[in-house]
Design a protein around this motif. Structure first.
Motif, PDB file in Angstrom:
ATOM      1  N   GLY A  29       0.794  -1.229   0.000  1.00 11.55           N
ATOM      2  CA  GLY A  29       0.000   0.000   0.000  1.00 11.55           C
ATOM      3  C   GLY A  29       0.821   1.270   0.000  1.00 11.55           C
ATOM      4  N   ALA A  30       2.067   1.196  -0.420  1.00 10.03           N
ATOM      5  CA  ALA A  30       2.972   2.355  -0.322  1.00 10.03           C
ATOM      6  C   ALA A  30       3.088   3.092  -1.644  1.00 10.03           C
ATOM      7  CB  ALA A  30       4.352   1.909   0.141  1.00 10.03           C
ATOM      8  N   ARG A  31       3.542   4.331  -1.527  1.00 11.73           N
ATOM      9  CA  ARG A  31       3.931   5.140  -2.677  1.00 11.73           C
ATOM     10  C   ARG A  31       5.459   5.176  -2.706  1.00 11.73           C
ATOM     11  NH1 ARG A  31      -0.492   3.990  -3.108  1.00 11.73           N
ATOM     12  NH2 ARG A  31      -2.367   5.289  -3.172  1.00 11.73           N
ATOM     13  N   ILE A  32       6.042   4.754  -3.834  1.00 10.63           N
ATOM     14  CA  ILE A  32       7.494   4.684  -3.974  1.00 10.63           C
ATOM     15  C   ILE A  32       7.937   5.726  -5.002  1.00 10.63           C
ATOM     16  CG2 ILE A  32       9.468   3.199  -4.446  1.00 10.63           C
ATOM     17  CD1 ILE A  32       7.800   2.214  -2.117  1.00 10.63           C
ATOM     18  N   LEU A  33       8.994   6.457  -4.688  1.00 10.16           N
ATOM     19  CA  LEU A  33       9.601   7.371  -5.651  1.00 10.16           C
ATOM     20  C   LEU A  33      11.006   6.870  -5.966  1.00 10.16           C
ATOM     21  CD1 LEU A  33       9.404  10.099  -7.221  1.00 10.16           C
ATOM     22  CD2 LEU A  33      10.637  11.119  -5.310  1.00 10.16           C
ATOM     23  N   LEU A  34      11.226   6.517  -7.232  1.00  4.74           N
ATOM     24  CA  LEU A  34      12.556   6.113  -7.683  1.00  4.74           C
ATOM     25  C   LEU A  34      13.218   7.319  -8.328  1.00  4.74           C
ATOM     26  CD1 LEU A  34      14.850   4.210  -8.456  1.00  4.74           C
ATOM     27  CD2 LEU A  34      13.492   3.453 -10.417  1.00  4.74           C
ATOM     28  N   ALA A  35      14.230   7.878  -7.660  1.00 11.13           N
ATOM     29  CA  ALA A  35      14.988   9.010  -8.189  1.00 11.13           C
ATOM     30  C   ALA A  35      16.270   8.478  -8.816  1.00 11.13           C
ATOM     31  CB  ALA A  35      15.314   9.996  -7.078  1.00 11.13           C
ATOM     32  N   ALA A  36      16.489   8.831 -10.067  1.00  7.52           N
ATOM     33  CA  ALA A  36      17.612   8.254 -10.804  1.00  7.52           C
ATOM     34  C   ALA A  36      18.363   9.342 -11.557  1.00  7.52           C
ATOM     35  CB  ALA A  36      17.123   7.185 -11.787  1.00  7.52           C
ATOM     36  N   GLY A  37      19.675   9.236 -11.532  1.00  4.92           N
ATOM     37  CA  GLY A  37      20.500  10.126 -12.326  1.00  4.92           C
ATOM     38  C   GLY A  37      20.425   9.759 -13.795  1.00  4.92           C
ATOM     39  N   ALA A  38      20.940  10.657 -14.640  1.00  2.00           N
ATOM     40  CA  ALA A  38      20.902  10.417 -16.078  1.00  2.00           C
ATOM     41  C   ALA A  38      21.667   9.139 -16.432  1.00  2.00           C
ATOM     42  CB  ALA A  38      21.496  11.613 -16.817  1.00  2.00           C
ATOM     43  N   LYS A  39      21.029   8.287 -17.228  1.00  2.00           N
ATOM     44  CA  LYS A  39      21.646   7.046 -17.713  1.00  2.00           C
ATOM     45  C   LYS A  39      22.177   6.168 -16.574  1.00  2.00           C
ATOM     46  CE  LYS A  39      20.820   8.761 -21.710  1.00  2.00           C
ATOM     47  NZ  LYS A  39      19.606   8.317 -22.434  1.00  2.00           N
ATOM     48  N   SER A  40      21.444   6.161 -15.464  1.00  2.00           N
ATOM     49  CA  SER A  40      21.888   5.354 -14.324  1.00  2.00           C
ATOM     50  C   SER A  40      21.199   3.995 -14.276  1.00  2.00           C
ATOM     51  CB  SER A  40      21.613   6.109 -13.015  1.00  2.00           C
ATOM     52  OG  SER A  40      20.239   6.363 -12.859  1.00  2.00           O
TER      53      SER A  40
ATOM     54  N   TRP B   3      13.568   5.382  -3.287  1.00  2.00           N
ATOM     55  CA  TRP B   3      14.629   4.570  -3.871  1.00  2.00           C
ATOM     56  C   TRP B   3      15.564   5.509  -4.627  1.00  2.00           C
ATOM     57  CZ3 TRP B   3      11.868  -0.174  -6.602  1.00  2.00           C
ATOM     58  CH2 TRP B   3      11.246  -0.960  -5.623  1.00  2.00           C
ATOM     59  N   LYS B   4      16.841   5.148  -4.660  1.00  2.00           N
ATOM     60  CA  LYS B   4      17.815   6.016  -5.318  1.00  2.00           C
ATOM     61  C   LYS B   4      18.768   5.198  -6.171  1.00  2.00           C
ATOM     62  CE  LYS B   4      21.012   8.166  -2.830  1.00  2.00           C
ATOM     63  NZ  LYS B   4      21.645   9.138  -1.917  1.00  2.00           N
ATOM     64  N   LEU B   5      18.962   5.647  -7.416  1.00  2.00           N
ATOM     65  CA  LEU B   5      19.922   5.057  -8.341  1.00  2.00           C
ATOM     66  C   LEU B   5      20.980   6.100  -8.683  1.00  2.00           C
ATOM     67  CD1 LEU B   5      17.855   3.118 -11.048  1.00  2.00           C
ATOM     68  CD2 LEU B   5      19.489   2.139  -9.442  1.00  2.00           C
ATOM     69  N   THR B   6      22.261   5.741  -8.487  1.00  2.00           N
ATOM     70  CA  THR B   6      23.349   6.673  -8.796  1.00  2.00           C
ATOM     71  C   THR B   6      24.454   5.941  -9.549  1.00  2.00           C
ATOM     72  OG1 THR B   6      24.328   6.221  -6.630  1.00  2.00           O
ATOM     73  CG2 THR B   6      22.922   8.160  -6.810  1.00  2.00           C
ATOM     74  N   ARG B   7      25.381   6.714 -10.090  1.00  2.00           N
ATOM     75  CA  ARG B   7      26.554   6.162 -10.775  1.00  2.00           C
ATOM     76  C   ARG B   7      27.821   6.630 -10.069  1.00  2.00           C
ATOM     77  NH1 ARG B   7      26.694   7.545 -16.948  1.00  2.00           N
ATOM     78  NH2 ARG B   7      25.570   9.423 -16.341  1.00  2.00           N
ATOM     79  N   GLN B   8      28.852   5.808 -10.151  1.00  8.97           N
ATOM     80  CA  GLN B   8      30.145   6.160  -9.573  1.00  8.97           C
ATOM     81  C   GLN B   8      30.694   7.401 -10.289  1.00  8.97           C
ATOM     82  OE1 GLN B   8      32.052   4.484  -6.992  1.00  8.97           O
ATOM     83  NE2 GLN B   8      33.023   6.498  -7.160  1.00  8.97           N
ATOM     84  N   ARG B   9      31.133   8.372  -9.489  1.00 13.01           N
ATOM     85  CA  ARG B   9      31.663   9.613 -10.057  1.00 13.01           C
ATOM     86  C   ARG B   9      33.184   9.626 -10.005  1.00 13.01           C
ATOM     87  NH1 ARG B   9      28.184  13.360 -11.323  1.00 13.01           N
ATOM     88  NH2 ARG B   9      26.007  13.102 -10.685  1.00 13.01           N
TER      89      ARG B   9
END
Length: 615
Positions: A261-272, A436-442
């Motif tokens: 019953g949750a609302r999920i926000l997946l925040a993602a960087g460009a091309k991640s 939720w969070k998606l990132t790339r190695q910088r």
């Protein structure tokens, strides 16, 4: 009041008589001076003979200042009597005088003296001019009042009040008749006629606009009434009854990641990898596979569906990427490919909400995936930094989900350039139950630079009852499946403890819970640390707890757990090395694996042991 010295009163900067420099009618301060001049003229003993006649040129209603009305009323009561100024002073100096009189600076006597000074300053021959200025100002004020009354009467359909306001406007000119030469009188009559004609056109336009505005408002109310939800509101429950209800067991759509019953926000960087992640989500929800290899999933119930609303990719790309996922229960997935049509998803609009509620309810949707928010905001002309406008869109999504009977929502959104959070309004952080969070190695040398397209991807999650540490995502190119690998860009104590526990379980298979706590306490530091690490390991499937005699448990390491040891105990491994699993028997003295590549490069200790070596 400060007035010019007696010798200076009748001179100005250009040397002309001061009477020719009378204040104009352009503002309230000037109007007060006109009123004071009139009052001072009437009070002057030099004008005693004329005052009784000239006082009739004015009425109390013409004056704007309340104190001036009180003074004029007293003049009317005593005009013609000797010592008029003294009588008016005595009349208004009493304790029950009007508060506006009591507030006069210096008291009534000083104020009346100032009024007489004004009359002397501007000349007695200009009395008619000052009276005309006062009366004309009254006419302007009164005309505005009558215009407002007429407008209100039209809005209220009160024709009688409207006619009365027009009649009163026609009688206003009687209060503004000047004692002028015939030519000036004709000019003013023409000006009044032009003004009345303009006022008539204004009122006609006003009436038309009022009717148009009312029609639009009533039309909107009519449409809203057609679309309104007329179902009865639920009755409230008392706190006593609420506390008496049985507590429901915590349920999960994805264990440890997505509460039911949750609302999920997946925040993602460009091309991640957000589209790949969405594909993994859809597959697991349809088929019941473990998400990222670590989370048990409750698939949608038979007859229910997962709805994907895609605003980013062409239809062919969506088809190809979902085909690569090898979803078995394809009938459980419905896809809307809406690229280029995001403007139709205006969740602020009641009609648009009703349309989507009908579509989703007919499709019997249980989980709704929206990929992604940015095209919608752009198409609707909404500034993504505006909390009010973005919040209205998010509230509309909640409303649609509730009315359509949708259990769960996953909304995808972009991160800002070089950022580590959702781009735009802070409302995006507070709206979801879980982020939720998606990132790339910088690049460590230039963190602001755009990451390498082939850089390592990382996933983390936090929210209500959710706290998944950042870990690396391993990508299997053929199926586009993702696997979560322990250890993020910064390794923490919990991750190190988990790795050590996995090594201990691998080397001591079959131990029960108590045996593990006692045996691994020295390695991990305490029994509490062992309990916490064991709980995480079993939840993620790294350790298998099988039933044993006497209601006990036997713990063994899984293939996924062996892979996590490989990931945590060596120099960084490639996705292929992780997916292939540990090869050979190259281990560190502490029990951690050393990859074959690292061993061939000369490494004889794991990364943790190397960290412990003094510099």
């Amino acid at each position: 009041m400060t007035v010019p010295h007696q010798d200076q009163r009748h001179k100005t900067r250009n040397g002309h008589p001061a009477a020719a420099q009378s204040p104009g009618p352009g503002n309230l301060a000037a109007l007060r001076v006109h009123e004071q001049t009139v009052l001072g003229w009437l009070l002057s003993p030099a004008n005693h003979a004329e005052a009784e006649e000239r006082v009739r040129d004015l009425s109390i209603r013409h004056l704007v200042e309340p104190a001036h009305r009180e003074i004029f009323g007293s003049i009317l009561a005593h005009v013609g009597a000797p010592n008029l100024a003294l009588l008016v002073t005595a009349d208004l100096a009493t304790a029950d005088a009007h508060r506006s009189v009591k507030a006069l600076p210096g008291g009534i006597a000083a104020y009346l003296s100032d009024c007489k000074d004004y009359a002397d300053l501007y000349g007695t021959r200009e009395f008619a001019f000052h009276v005309r200025q006062v009366k004309d100002a009254y006419v302007r004020r009164r005309r505005l009042e009558l215009h407002s009354q007429a407008a209100r009467a039209l809005e209220e359909d009160n024709l009688q009040a409207y006619d009365a306001a027009l009649a009163n406007m026609q009688h206003l000119d009687a209060d503004a008749e000047p004692a002028e030469d015939p030519g000036s009188a004709r000019d003013r009559a023409l000006q009044r006629a032009i003004g009345d004609a303009a006022a008539g056109r204004y009122l006609a336009m006003l009436a038309e606009e009022i009717l148009r505005t009312r029609a639009r408002r009533e039309a909107r109310q009519f449409v809203d009434a057609e679309l309104a939800d007329v179902s009865p509101l639920e009755l409230p429950v008392s706190l006593t009854d609420l506390l008496g209800e049985d507590d429901e067991q915590d349920s999960w759509r994805m264990s440890g990641l997505w509460p039911s019953g949750a609302r999920i926000l997946l925040a993602a960087g460009a091309k991640s990898g957000k589209t790949t992640t969405v594909g993994n989500v859809v597959r697991c929800l349809a088929d019941g596979d473990r998400f990222l290899g670590i989370a048990d999933v409750e698939p949608v119930a038979p007859g229910r569906t997962v709805a994907v609303l895609d605003y980013e990719m062409p239809r062919a790309k969506v088809r190809g990427w979902l085909r690569d996922q090898r979803i078995r229960n394809t009938d459980a997935v419905l896809v809307w490919t809406e690229r280029g049509r995001a403007g139709r998803f205006d969740t602020r609009d009641r009609a648009a909400r009703v349309l989507w509620v009908e579509r989703l309810r007919t499709a019997n949707v249980s989980v709704w995936v929206i990929d992604c928010l940015s095209p919608v905001l752009s198409a609707l002309g909404i500034d993504e930094n505006n909390n009010t406008e973005v919040g209205a869109v998010l509230d509309g999504i909640n409303t649609i989900a509730a009315e359509a009977g949708i259990d769960d929502v996953l909304l995808i959104h972009h991160m800002g350039h070089g950022a580590e959070r959702s781009r735009g309004a802070s409302r995006l952080i507070g709206w979801p139950d879980v982020n939720w969070k998606l990132t790339r190695q910088r690049d460590e040398k230039d963190p602001s630079a755009e990451p390498d397209p082939n850089a390592t991807r990382y996933f983390s999650a936090y929210g209500r009852d959710v706290d998944v540490r950042e870990g690396r995502l391993v990508f299997e190119s053929e199926s586009r499946h993702l696997t979560y690998m322990e250890g993020g860009r910064k390794q923490d104590d919990d991750t190190v403890a988990l790795g050590k526990l996995l090594v201990f379980v691998r080397d001591h298979p079959g131990l029960g819970t108590r045996g593990l706590q006692e045996g691994a306490a020295a390695l991990l530091g305490s029994r509490d640390t062992v309990r916490k690490a064991l709980k995480a390991a079993t939840a993620k499937g790294y350790v298998v707890a099988a039933d044993a005699p006497r209601n006990g448990l036997q713990h063994t390491i899984s293939a996924l757990g062996r892979g996590q040891i490989l990931a945590l105990s060596s120099v960084p491994v490639s996705d292929a090395e992780f997916l292939a699993g540990p090869r050979g028997n190259v281990v560190c003295d502490c029990g951690y694996y050393i990859t074959s590549a690292a061993f061939e490069a000369g490494a004889r200790s794991c990364i943790e042991c190397l960290k412990a070596v003094p510099a």
